[in-house]
Design a protein around this motif. Sequence first.
Motif, PDB file in Angstrom:
ATOM      1  N   ILE A 100       0.857  -1.183   0.000  1.00  0.00           N
ATOM      2  CA  ILE A 100       0.000   0.000   0.000  1.00  0.00           C
ATOM      3  C   ILE A 100       0.893   1.233   0.000  1.00  0.00           C
ATOM      4  CG2 ILE A 100      -1.784   1.292   1.204  1.00  0.00           C
ATOM      5  CD1 ILE A 100      -2.761  -1.361   0.152  1.00  0.00           C
ATOM      6  N   VAL A 101       0.809   2.040  -1.037  1.00  0.00           N
ATOM      7  CA  VAL A 101       1.573   3.275  -1.131  1.00  0.00           C
ATOM      8  C   VAL A 101       0.598   4.445  -1.091  1.00  0.00           C
ATOM      9  CG1 VAL A 101       3.129   4.671  -2.540  1.00  0.00           C
ATOM     10  CG2 VAL A 101       3.435   2.189  -2.434  1.00  0.00           C
ATOM     11  N   GLU A 102       0.717   5.270  -0.077  1.00  0.00           N
ATOM     12  CA  GLU A 102      -0.169   6.421   0.073  1.00  0.00           C
ATOM     13  C   GLU A 102       0.492   7.715  -0.376  1.00  0.00           C
ATOM     14  OE1 GLU A 102      -1.411   6.295   4.135  1.00  0.00           O
ATOM     15  OE2 GLU A 102      -2.896   4.714   3.749  1.00  0.00           O
ATOM     16  N   THR A 103       1.802   7.816  -0.185  1.00  0.00           N
ATOM     17  CA  THR A 103       2.548   8.987  -0.642  1.00  0.00           C
ATOM     18  C   THR A 103       3.904   8.527  -1.181  1.00  0.00           C
ATOM     19  OG1 THR A 103       3.653   9.422   1.477  1.00  0.00           O
ATOM     20  CG2 THR A 103       1.485  10.454   1.124  1.00  0.00           C
ATOM     21  N   ALA A 104       4.509   9.377  -2.011  1.00  0.00           N
ATOM     22  CA  ALA A 104       5.837   9.077  -2.542  1.00  0.00           C
ATOM     23  C   ALA A 104       6.601  10.378  -2.759  1.00  0.00           C
ATOM     24  CB  ALA A 104       5.735   8.306  -3.855  1.00  0.00           C
ATOM     25  N   VAL A 105       7.896  10.350  -2.437  1.00  0.00           N
ATOM     26  CA  VAL A 105       8.794  11.470  -2.695  1.00  0.00           C
ATOM     27  C   VAL A 105       9.933  10.949  -3.560  1.00  0.00           C
ATOM     28  CG1 VAL A 105      10.332  13.214  -1.708  1.00  0.00           C
ATOM     29  CG2 VAL A 105       8.231  12.573  -0.500  1.00  0.00           C
ATOM     30  N   MET A 106      10.110  11.562  -4.734  1.00  0.00           N
ATOM     31  CA  MET A 106      11.095  11.105  -5.704  1.00  0.00           C
ATOM     32  C   MET A 106      12.058  12.238  -6.016  1.00  0.00           C
ATOM     33  SD  MET A 106       8.162   9.283  -7.992  1.00  0.00           S
ATOM     34  CE  MET A 106       6.969  10.466  -7.360  1.00  0.00           C
ATOM     35  N   LYS A 107      13.350  11.945  -5.946  1.00  0.00           N
ATOM     36  CA  LYS A 107      14.377  12.946  -6.233  1.00  0.00           C
ATOM     37  C   LYS A 107      15.347  12.378  -7.262  1.00  0.00           C
ATOM     38  CE  LYS A 107      14.237  14.770  -1.500  1.00  0.00           C
ATOM     39  NZ  LYS A 107      15.043  15.070  -0.288  1.00  0.00           N
ATOM     40  N   GLY A 108      15.863  13.239  -8.112  1.00  0.00           N
ATOM     41  CA  GLY A 108      16.821  12.752  -9.090  1.00  0.00           C
ATOM     42  C   GLY A 108      17.292  13.838 -10.023  1.00  0.00           C
ATOM     43  N   VAL A 119      -0.372  12.303 -12.826  1.00  0.00           N
ATOM     44  CA  VAL A 119      -0.602  11.637 -11.542  1.00  0.00           C
ATOM     45  C   VAL A 119      -0.455  10.128 -11.695  1.00  0.00           C
ATOM     46  CG1 VAL A 119      -2.409  11.021  -9.883  1.00  0.00           C
ATOM     47  CG2 VAL A 119      -2.067  13.410 -10.484  1.00  0.00           C
ATOM     48  N   TRP A 120      -1.049   9.616 -12.765  1.00  0.00           N
ATOM     49  CA  TRP A 120      -1.098   8.159 -12.937  1.00  0.00           C
ATOM     50  C   TRP A 120       0.111   7.616 -13.678  1.00  0.00           C
ATOM     51  CZ3 TRP A 120      -4.280   5.964  -9.791  1.00  0.00           C
ATOM     52  CH2 TRP A 120      -5.392   6.697  -9.331  1.00  0.00           C
ATOM     53  N   ALA A 121       0.677   8.364 -14.624  1.00  0.00           N
ATOM     54  CA  ALA A 121       1.856   7.881 -15.351  1.00  0.00           C
ATOM     55  C   ALA A 121       3.064   7.779 -14.425  1.00  0.00           C
ATOM     56  CB  ALA A 121       2.165   8.791 -16.532  1.00  0.00           C
ATOM     57  N   GLU A 122       3.248   8.777 -13.557  1.00  0.00           N
ATOM     58  CA  GLU A 122       4.395   8.753 -12.655  1.00  0.00           C
ATOM     59  C   GLU A 122       4.258   7.689 -11.574  1.00  0.00           C
ATOM     60  OE1 GLU A 122       5.115  12.776 -11.337  1.00  0.00           O
ATOM     61  OE2 GLU A 122       5.183  13.486 -13.407  1.00  0.00           O
ATOM     62  N   ALA A 123       3.064   7.139 -11.434  1.00  0.00           N
ATOM     63  CA  ALA A 123       2.881   6.008 -10.523  1.00  0.00           C
ATOM     64  C   ALA A 123       3.589   4.755 -11.027  1.00  0.00           C
ATOM     65  CB  ALA A 123       1.393   5.721 -10.326  1.00  0.00           C
ATOM     66  N   GLY A 124       4.199   4.838 -12.209  1.00  0.00           N
ATOM     67  CA  GLY A 124       5.042   3.741 -12.655  1.00  0.00           C
ATOM     68  C   GLY A 124       6.192   3.470 -11.699  1.00  0.00           C
ATOM     69  N   TRP A 125       6.519   4.435 -10.827  1.00  0.00           N
ATOM     70  CA  TRP A 125       7.541   4.230  -9.794  1.00  0.00           C
ATOM     71  C   TRP A 125       6.932   3.690  -8.506  1.00  0.00           C
ATOM     72  CZ3 TRP A 125      10.045   9.455 -11.415  1.00  0.00           C
ATOM     73  CH2 TRP A 125      11.045   9.201 -12.382  1.00  0.00           C
ATOM     74  N   PHE A 126       5.610   3.560  -8.445  1.00  0.00           N
ATOM     75  CA  PHE A 126       4.935   2.874  -7.322  1.00  0.00           C
ATOM     76  C   PHE A 126       3.634   2.254  -7.862  1.00  0.00           C
ATOM     77  CE2 PHE A 126       4.308   7.458  -7.251  1.00  0.00           C
ATOM     78  CZ  PHE A 126       2.936   7.641  -7.160  1.00  0.00           C
ATOM     79  N   PRO A 127       3.762   1.271  -8.770  1.00  0.00           N
ATOM     80  CA  PRO A 127       2.608   0.802  -9.551  1.00  0.00           C
ATOM     81  C   PRO A 127       1.567   0.020  -8.772  1.00  0.00           C
ATOM     82  CG  PRO A 127       4.536  -0.554 -10.018  1.00  0.00           C
ATOM     83  CD  PRO A 127       5.013   0.602  -9.186  1.00  0.00           C
ATOM     84  N   SER A 128       1.793  -0.244  -7.507  1.00  0.00           N
ATOM     85  CA  SER A 128       0.744  -0.933  -6.746  1.00  0.00           C
ATOM     86  C   SER A 128      -0.539  -0.117  -6.698  1.00  0.00           C
ATOM     87  CB  SER A 128       1.223  -1.222  -5.320  1.00  0.00           C
ATOM     88  OG  SER A 128       1.511  -0.020  -4.625  1.00  0.00           O
ATOM     89  N   ILE A 129      -0.435   1.231  -6.839  1.00  0.00           N
ATOM     90  CA  ILE A 129      -1.629   2.082  -6.792  1.00  0.00           C
ATOM     91  C   ILE A 129      -2.610   1.733  -7.896  1.00  0.00           C
ATOM     92  CG2 ILE A 129      -0.590   3.906  -8.201  1.00  0.00           C
ATOM     93  CD1 ILE A 129      -2.927   4.481  -5.202  1.00  0.00           C
TER      94      ILE A 129
END
Length: 226
Positions: free
Chosen positions: A21-29, A102-112
């Motif tokens: 379950i992923v509710e939030t994500a912070v991505m840096k790069g 919103v949904w494309a970047e969920a490729g880094w947390f695809p369980s959503i």
Amino acid sequence: AGLPAPVERFYRTVYGDEIPIVETAVMKGRAVMSPFGFKLPARFVFVHNAGRDYRHYIEATWFGIPFLKVDEGYLDGESFFESPMGSFYDDPNTNQGANLAVWAEAGWFPSIWLTDDRVHWEPVDEHTALLYVPFEDQEENFVVRFDPETGLIDLMESMRFREEGEGGRKILWITKNEPGPTIAGTKLHAAGSATWLDQGKPWAVFTLEELNYNVDVSAYIRQRGP
């Protein structure tokens, strides 16, 4: 139960038998971007309230000096874009594009794409499926193409507005996983590109260097600046 075959294969490859379950994500790069037709190095922070809101902070640099700073995002169903090139807020075309992000970047947390009951999958063929996501009182969809060898996602395609303002037309928008490093401890690609079909080549390639899940983003997602 009932997932299209390539989708089930993807999730079993990435997660096994348990979906987090992923509710939030912070991505840096770091990124390479072409806002003016030539490549510029950049750094980024992407913050997501998974499946709902996001904020991007991007600094493009020239010989190591930040000169183009962009704050953009999608909060409570309204987009915003602030940069030296101009700013606009709650633009209908940009809202549509931001919701796709919103949904494309969920490729880094695809369980959503499984745990959010507003999302559903439909089959196409053995290496392709349709991903339906909510937008206002309707749905948008992605064509998701899977690598036949690895089972991982190769690319996603959707029809997106590029320009703000009334009218305009949607253009095929392609987000692709790029070869290279994976996110630590996972099989997910760390690098991804974004391409408008009529431009023929990526306008940006983002490479993830740090990723944190389920942290408190409630204040930062509404701030501006670094």
